[in-house]
Enzyme design. Sequence first.
Site, short mmCIF file in Angstrom:
data_model
loop_
_atom_site.label_atom_id
_atom_site.label_comp_id
_atom_site.label_asym_id
_atom_site.label_seq_id
_atom_site.Cartn_x
_atom_site.Cartn_y
_atom_site.Cartn_z
N CYS A 374 0.81 -1.25 0.00
CA CYS A 374 0.16 0.01 -0.06
C CYS A 374 0.97 1.31 0.06
O CYS A 374 1.42 1.69 -1.22
CB CYS A 374 -1.11 0.10 1.15
SG CYS A 374 -2.46 0.82 0.94
N HIS A 498 -3.51 -4.97 0.57
CA HIS A 498 -2.74 -5.27 1.84
C HIS A 498 -2.67 -7.12 1.77
O HIS A 498 -3.82 -7.70 2.22
CB HIS A 498 -3.73 -5.02 3.15
CG HIS A 498 -3.34 -3.73 3.25
ND1 HIS A 498 -2.37 -3.24 4.37
CD2 HIS A 498 -4.04 -2.57 2.93
CE1 HIS A 498 -2.50 -1.91 4.37
NE2 HIS A 498 -3.40 -1.38 3.49
N GLU A 500 -1.29 -9.13 3.40
CA GLU A 500 -1.31 -9.71 4.78
C GLU A 500 -2.28 -10.26 5.39
O GLU A 500 -2.37 -11.15 6.08
CB GLU A 500 -0.43 -8.86 5.68
CG GLU A 500 -0.98 -7.64 6.24
CD GLU A 500 -0.95 -6.06 5.34
OE1 GLU A 500 -0.84 -6.62 3.95
OE2 GLU A 500 -1.23 -5.44 5.82
#
Length: 524
Positions: A374, A498, A500
């Site tokens: 990001c 993102h 993750e």
Amino acid sequence: MAKYIFITGGVVSSLGKGVAAAGCGALLQSRGYTVHARKFDPYLNIDPGTMSPFQHGEVYVTNDGYETDLDLGYYERFLGAQLSRNDSVSGGRIYWDVLNAERHGDYLGATVQMIPHVTNKIKEYISAPTDTDFVVCEIGGTVGDIEGQIFLESIRQFANQVGRRNVMFVHLTLAPYLEKSGELKTKPTQMSVRRLLENGIQADMLIVRTPRMLTSDERAKIGMFCNMPAQNVISGIDVDNIYKIPLAYEGQHVFDIIAEHFGLPSATGDMTRFQKIEHHLSADLPTVHIGVVGKYFEVPDAYKSLNEALFHAGIQNNVHVKIKKINAESFSADECTGLDGILVPGGFGNRGVAGKISAANYARENRVPYMGICLGMQVAVIEFARNVLGIADADSTEFSKNCTPVIDIMADCDAEDMGGTLRLGAYPCVISPSSRAHQIYGKTEISERHRHRYEMDVSLREKFQQAGMKISGLSPDGKLPEIIEIPDHPFFVAGQFHPEFQSSPYSGHPMFNAFIAAALRHKH
Ligand code: GLN
């Protein structure tokens, strides 16, 4: 209808109800049952989006763009569940719904009351259909909290309606150890179970957080006071890694207790996915050093999902990943010596941006593997524009109004579609064939989660590409750059999203897996 396991907590807060709930769910999954998760938070905020990260750690984003706290992340990671905004419900949201319905005239002139109107609303969320065999359902807060009462009343009613054999109550408590007398004290647990009983809820199983395993005498004593067989009193001992919890429960036959309660056939579970993680933790493996150049390190758990994703990628690559926290505000290139990879995570606001740009510069010029998330993609674009394309005042309009904007708010974005002001939740991304991103994902269409306001200006595409930075992932309409990479670099990849949030302890995430693999190559 799914069967329900409700998890409540008593004595003190922060006992780890989310992890305990996920642990029970994992045991069911290991026997082939499917499990969904839900969380109810009695507090009055309508959603956690406006709550300070200083109180709640990272903002976790679901596929449907709900900004929630990191507990939902545990459920998605542990159980592989796909959660939505209706799986994370606060007291505020319940009251908001009820009061709006009242204003709307939906109650047809009735006196609106806690029972039945609020309890019915809570039960509506609890019982929303799922396609799973089980729902593990966490009730936030601590038994005895005033705002939690109505939730306890609702789950009591729910159990009464659907039948006690379709609902199991698991209560998490604490048995403190008194150094002076050398004793583990059970009274707070007894009191907490009694408190629950005052709400008409008999706990079926206790998970007692203790510094050491409970003795059989202690279990018998707690069971006697709390109306349950001694074997239903489980020791919730501290572990150094949460993925050891399912194994700890398995060792105490927690599945058998659950099976007995619901009348399920006994079954041995396949625990290999947890054994693999346990084995990884103690294995003698090489260590890769990853510098995370961030600015929220003072907030506990601000980078929870990120740390998890790096750990997961380590498992996939058979390496230990050691994270070096590098404060972006005081970044100096010296801090990067000896690093095998540099990661710039997401962030908001000007603070620390200069350091993040320098970190991207360091990684690019020194050919150290770089991953940007990001803001980490945006700074890589700014750095490239300034130092390769020679646009000295290239910047994001988030940080400077008088600049050549390479990152900007997209003018033709439909604000409604963007969740108000932020682009939130899962969006599709189309990957160019034969790019590194294609190699990483092994496909050309992916979906990743977003939480940002600014975008790279896609009209710069040709200029960047000629100078060596390629946009290898785009929104399907071709307007929003989603992935950038430098083909002539050992590993320089960044995403506007993102990744993750979609990493799994059992398979990692393609981008993190590839980043850690590159870090290992760099180390060698
Ligand atoms: N601040 C940037 C934006 O809003 C990046 C956000 C982020 O990293 N999550 O676009």
